[in-house]
Design an enzyme around this catalytic site. Structure first.
Site: not given
Length: 366
Positions: A121, A166, A219, A232
């Site tokens: 990250d 992720n 998604s 997105y």
């Protein structure tokens, strides 16, 4: 201090009730073979004759339920193949965007259970004392940093066996309001980074005698698109296509590597604060703990899997089968094109620092 905030559907007493909860209860009661055959035995325990109508109906019902479970098991076996053996003490799990949210939740659970966990990250861990979790500061949009992190993880923890992609970001702007840097950032973080991590970690996973698992989080917007989410949605559509292509390639070249595709609806995260679901019953907001349970179950059991949450996420592909007029009606009924109108989001200190460089960008740790 008084506020003018209106109560939402999620604040009401019936908010936990959803079609997903109803089905979950049915699957462990009336739609479970054990329960169905228990009904038959209960009738028989009352000395009812085998040819009596209640017995015959209950046997037929139990047979149909059992056949459904058997066919579902056969379908999964044909679609995904046999599971691999998983020993957590030997697993090395890499999670991108794992400093907070869903990623950190999965990291902490596996760290406490004895697996070696590496989090990649750009921001520090929300819980700096997460047991069994090693942090590697890495911008997954930078190929050099990803390659360097892969080498450090292999040196420090051993060959990776599980990769969970992720990390993602969302701008929440209309296409004409996006600047070119924001578009590049979204596509780099949400899509290109998957190529970088897969290229960096799959060779190590392939060398491991344990086999491996690759988890891709995408998604429903990749199938539907939505106002204020063009970048997105486009990136998530690319991620889904990448996963399917990768799965086909690995089946022929590295059959010991399993793949898991996780398709999510609206996730309960501060990033989407203000976004209202049109129906908490048919389109409930997904809680990270529920997503983590399903991902962990698939990994623990060594299964390849396709996970969709909530229920409509598992059927969203049928949207394109509908006539165009019904597709338009479905978009209106679902509120997919108006949900972002109430979008607020929430920025952490790290996000605010990034926003100074790229105004409007909000970081999502799914």
């Amino acid at each position: 201090m008084a506020t003018n905030q209106r109560p939402t559907a999620r604040d009401s007493w019936f908010a936990p009730l959803s079609i997903d909860l109803v089905l979950k209860v049915l699957y462990v009661t009336f739609l479970h073979p054990f329960v169905a055959w228990m009904v038959v035995l209960c009738f028989r325990a009352e000395h009812m004759a085998w040819d009596a109508m209640p017995i015959r109906v209950s046997i037929a019902y139990a047979s149909i339920v059992s056949a459904g479970w058997i066919l579902a098991a056969i379908d999964r076996r044909i679609a995904f193949g046999p599971p691999r053996n998983v020993d957590l003490s030997d697993e090395v799990i890499v999670i991108t965007g794992g400093a907070s949210g869903l990623g950190l939740l999965i990291a902490e659970i596996y760290g406490m259970r004895g697996a070696s966990v590496a989090v990649l990250d750009v921001k520090e861990l929300d819980n700096s004392e997460a047991r069994g979790v090693a942090f590697y500061k890495c911008d997954v949009t930078d190929k050099a940093q990803v390659i360097k992190a892969a080498a450090e993880i292999e040196r420090d923890l051993g060959l990776p066996t599980i990769l969970i992609n992720n990390a993602a970001i969302v701008n929440g702007k209309r296409l004409l309001d996006l600047d070119f840097d924001e578009i590049d950032r979204t596509l780099s973080t949400n899509l290109a980074s998957h190529f970088y991590t897969l290229k960096a970690f799959i060779p190590g996973i392939a060398r491991s005698e344990l086999g491996g698992t690759i988890v891709t989080i995408t998604s429903v917007l990749g199938e539907l698109g939505a106002i204020q989410l063009s970048d997105y949605a486009a990136s998530k559509a690319g991620v889904s296509a990448l996963h399917r292509s990768l799965t086909a390639e690995l089946k022929s070249s590295h059959p010991h590597i399993r793949t898991v595709l996780v398709t999510l609806g609206q996730l309960s995260t501060p990033l989407f604060h203000g976004v209202q679901t049109p129906s908490s019953f048919f389109a409930p907001v997904v809680e990270p703990i529920d997503v983590a349970k399903d991902i962990i179950s698939a990994i623990d059991n060594g299964r390849a899997e396709s996970i969709g949450m909530p229920l409509y996420a598992r059927w969203v592909g049928w949207y394109h089968v509908l006539p165009l007029s019904l597709q338009k009606l479905a978009r209106w009924a679902s509120g997919v094109d108006t949900a972002m109108a109430s979008f607020v989001g929430r920025r952490t200190a790290a996000d605010k620092a990034l926003a100074k460089k790229r105004p409007g960008v909000l970081i999502e740790k799914s």
